[in-house]
Design an enzyme around this catalytic site. Structure first.
Site, PDB file in Angstrom:
ATOM      1  N   GLU A   1      -6.304  -7.753  -0.757  1.00 36.17           N
ATOM      2  CA  GLU A   1      -6.920  -7.872   0.750  1.00 36.17           C
ATOM      3  C   GLU A   1      -8.420  -7.384   0.745  1.00 36.17           C
ATOM      4  O   GLU A   1      -8.781  -6.673   0.443  1.00 36.17           O
ATOM      5  CB  GLU A   1      -6.122  -6.709   1.285  1.00 36.17           C
ATOM      6  CG  GLU A   1      -4.738  -6.903   1.803  1.00 36.17           C
ATOM      7  CD  GLU A   1      -4.068  -5.987   2.914  1.00 36.17           C
ATOM      8  OE1 GLU A   1      -5.097  -5.280   3.632  1.00 36.17           O
ATOM      9  OE2 GLU A   1      -2.753  -5.932   3.002  1.00 36.17           O
TER      10      GLU A   1
ATOM     11  N   GLU B   1       0.935  -1.346  -0.102  1.00 38.02           N
ATOM     12  CA  GLU B   1      -0.077  -0.147   0.028  1.00 38.02           C
ATOM     13  C   GLU B   1       1.028   1.294   0.041  1.00 38.02           C
ATOM     14  O   GLU B   1       0.506   2.088   0.747  1.00 38.02           O
ATOM     15  CB  GLU B   1      -1.137   0.124   0.949  1.00 38.02           C
ATOM     16  CG  GLU B   1      -2.088  -0.948   1.040  1.00 38.02           C
ATOM     17  CD  GLU B   1      -3.067  -1.061   2.063  1.00 38.02           C
ATOM     18  OE1 GLU B   1      -4.214  -1.096   1.847  1.00 38.02           O
ATOM     19  OE2 GLU B   1      -2.815  -0.780   3.387  1.00 38.02           O
TER      20      GLU B   1
END
Length: 603
Positions: A238, A162
């Protein structure tokens, strides 16, 4: 399980396994949060839910507690974990970071990195990259031979984590990509970011396959992801189906039916998925992370995450709801799967009293060596990166006086002549404390500081722990500190002192546990296959060890009311529980419950 080398690639529309379309149905399972003797059980249950892949982060700081160390034993045996994945017919996705977040202490980055002057973090600064290269060098012999094109289970590797939410150093991402290839990684490389324009733009490179992280508004988020990844398979790597808990909050749960509907929508769009988490496990020891978005919020010991398997590995309602969806895409027998109810459990052992207590002050000599400093150093300056620090100085004053610190990270208990005066808590932004009136006589001031978990997300990653900045009393600087990091990695020296104390009591068990103090209890079991759940609801705040293994922290603040005790830690005779109680135990009894107690689900 691949029995010979296969080729895994990214096609125009699909992932390709030896040239044939392949949909990744994955679940997150972090090897370092699960006892290694339980890995196989969790992996088999993933397969029986309909998954074909296991995803794991790699926690750099767990493997490298010091710059000269790289540990791969026990819960850190990544090679054994990947071999277990393969042995049960599953593929693997590995996410080595170097930053992982994961609600893990410091987001997985070693604290010693930040002590190197000039070191950049999560960017292309040379000192940082040199450390990352050394880390990847240790991973290479574990990961490279276990790739699918060499007969192993690994089909994908992730670059960073991320990154679009943190930085924009494209050169850093290029360096990481080159480093992966240089150590022998040949499988496709991916990145993950939330489907937000800026994050997807900043967090990847054209040569890396972009995936998303989200748990709702599936269609909208897949459409955004497709704009930035116009070819190849869509993947949510995710897929959030739960959440984590923080001390003082509530236990987070999400609807099993809603999670199933979102998963159905995702798979109906042809996307691949990694369910985060399939099984969360436990933040054993001092490994929990923390958040700080204006208020510091340390994460609890349990990482249940309201996942399909609970903290103890039992299927939940969410397991069955998601299995019903996955069955349509994985060719499952709708009647299959593990037993819906947890397996048979022993009758829990009867309550047992602590047989000895020892004040913290009496065992300081076996917990490390103090050093002398003019000003209070941080824990990091002394190379101490988890747990507790004890600061001591002598003071003299008349009348009322105010003790002040620039900042406390994260919780300080203040004592005068070893009598408790008060607590300074970071989450309350406490920095000053009124001391009892003095008469001018010399007194001993001691401050016991707990690192409650390093921030794992955002710009506060890597900040030092302990007492920060100068200390003053009545506005005058306090100098001449004697500082001792408490070495709790090996609890045996404390256990020996407690055994000696128990012998001296001659059968008279203590009725109270007044902290800060260590307490000991011993119990036997008729059989040791099943887990235990230690009831901490009547205790104050502290840490527990079972047979030398640190189960983690407990706190009356909640929401968590039990500590998970994996069955493989237990023995039939002489199980030894040791507790460091920081305040007081309302009940000097050790009790176990029949199941997890993770706390209330509403604020």
């Amino acid at each position: 399980m691949p029995t010979s080398a296969l080729r895994f690639a990214i096609g125009d529309d699909d992932f390709l396994l030896d040239g044939e379309p392949f949909r990744i149905l994955s679940g997150a399972l972090h090897y370092f949060r699960v006892h290694p003797d339980q890995w196989a059980d969790r992996i088999v249950k993933a397969r029986e839910m309909g998954l074909n892949t296991i995803e794991t982060y790699v926690a750099w700081n767990a493997h490298s507690p010091r710059p000269d160390a790289f540990e791969t034993e026990g819960r850190l045996d990544l090679g054994r974990f990947l071999d277990t994945v393969a042995a049960h017919g599953m593929y693997a996705i590995v996410r080595p970071g170097p930053y992982i977040c994961a609600e893990w202490d410091n987001g997985g980055l070693p604290a010693w990195l930040f002590e190197r002057s000039g070191t950049g973090i999560r960017d292309s600064e040379p000192t940082y990259l040199a450390a990352v290269e050394d880390y990847y060098g240790h991973l290479a012999p574990i990961l490279a031979p276990r790739q699918i094109d060499r007969g192993g289970p690994i089909i994908l590797m992730q670059v960073e984590n991320e990154y679009g939410a943190y930085g924009q150093d494209k050169e850093y991402l290029r360096k990481l990509t080159e480093l992966n290839r240089r150590i022998g990684i040949t499988v496709p490389l991916i990145t993950v970011d939330q489907p937000i324009d800026e994050m997807l733009e900043l967090g990847s490179l054209p040569e890396l396959h972009k995936t998303g992280s989200f748990g709702s508004r599936v269609g909208e988020r897949l459409d955004i992801l497709r704009r930035y990844q116009p070819t190849g398979p869509l993947m949510c790597s995710e897929f959030w189906i739960g959440w984590f808990d923080s001390w003082g909050g509530h236990h987070h749960t999400t609807s099993a039916d809603e999670a199933a509907r979102n998963l159905e929508e995702l798979l109906a769009r042809g996307a691949s998925v990694n369910i985060y988490m399939f099984h969360g496990g436990t933040n054993f020891g001092f490994t929990n992370g923390a958040n700080d978005k204006g208020v510091y919020a340390p994460i609890v010991t349990g990482y249940d995450y309201d996942a399909p398997l609970d903290e103890a590995g039992n299927p939940t309602d969410k397991y069955w709801a998601l299995r019903d969806v996955l069955a349509k895409y994985a060719g499952l027998d709708s009647a299959g799967g593990p037993d819906e109810a947890p397996g048979p459990r022993r009758a829990e052992p009867p309550a047992v009293g602590f047989d000895a207590t020892v004040p913290l002050w009496q065992v300081l000599d076996v917990l490390g060596t103090p050093s002398v400093h003019e000003q209070p150093p941080t824990a990091d300056e002394l190379g101490h990166y988890r747990g507790f620090m004890l600061y001591r100085t002598e003071i003299a004053y008349r009348g009322a006086a105010i003790l002040r610190f620039e900042e406390v990270r994260d919780r300080a208990q203040v004592f005068l002549d070893r009598g408790a005066v008060g607590v300074l808590a970071r989450d309350h932004h406490d920095r000053v404390l009124a001391l009892p009136a003095g008469d001018g006589a010399s007194r001993v001031l001691e401050v016991l500081v707990e690192d409650q978990g390093r921030v794992d997300y955002g710009r506060r990653i890597g900040e030092p722990k302990g007492l920060i900045g100068p200390a003053t009393l009545g506005g005058a600087p306090l100098a001449g500190w004697r500082v001792q990091p408490l070495e709790l990695d090996d609890i045996e020296p404390v256990a020996a002192a407690l055994r000696e104390a128990a012998t001296g009591l001659e059968g008279e068990a203590p009725e109270l546990v007044v902290g800060p103090a260590f307490a000991r209890a011993v119990f036997d079991l008729e059989e040791t296959a099943a887990d235990l759940f230690l009831d901490t609801s009547q205790w104050g705040k502290g840490v527990a060890w079972l047979n030398g293994f640190c189960l983690g922290r407990y706190w009356s603040r909640g929401p968590q009311r039990t500590l998970y005790v994996p069955g493989p830690l237990l023995r039939e005779q002489g199980n030894e529980l040791i507790v460091l109680e920081l305040h007081a135990a309302a009940d000097a009894q050790v009790r176990f419950t029949t199941s997890l107690s993770l706390g209330h689900t509403e604020v």
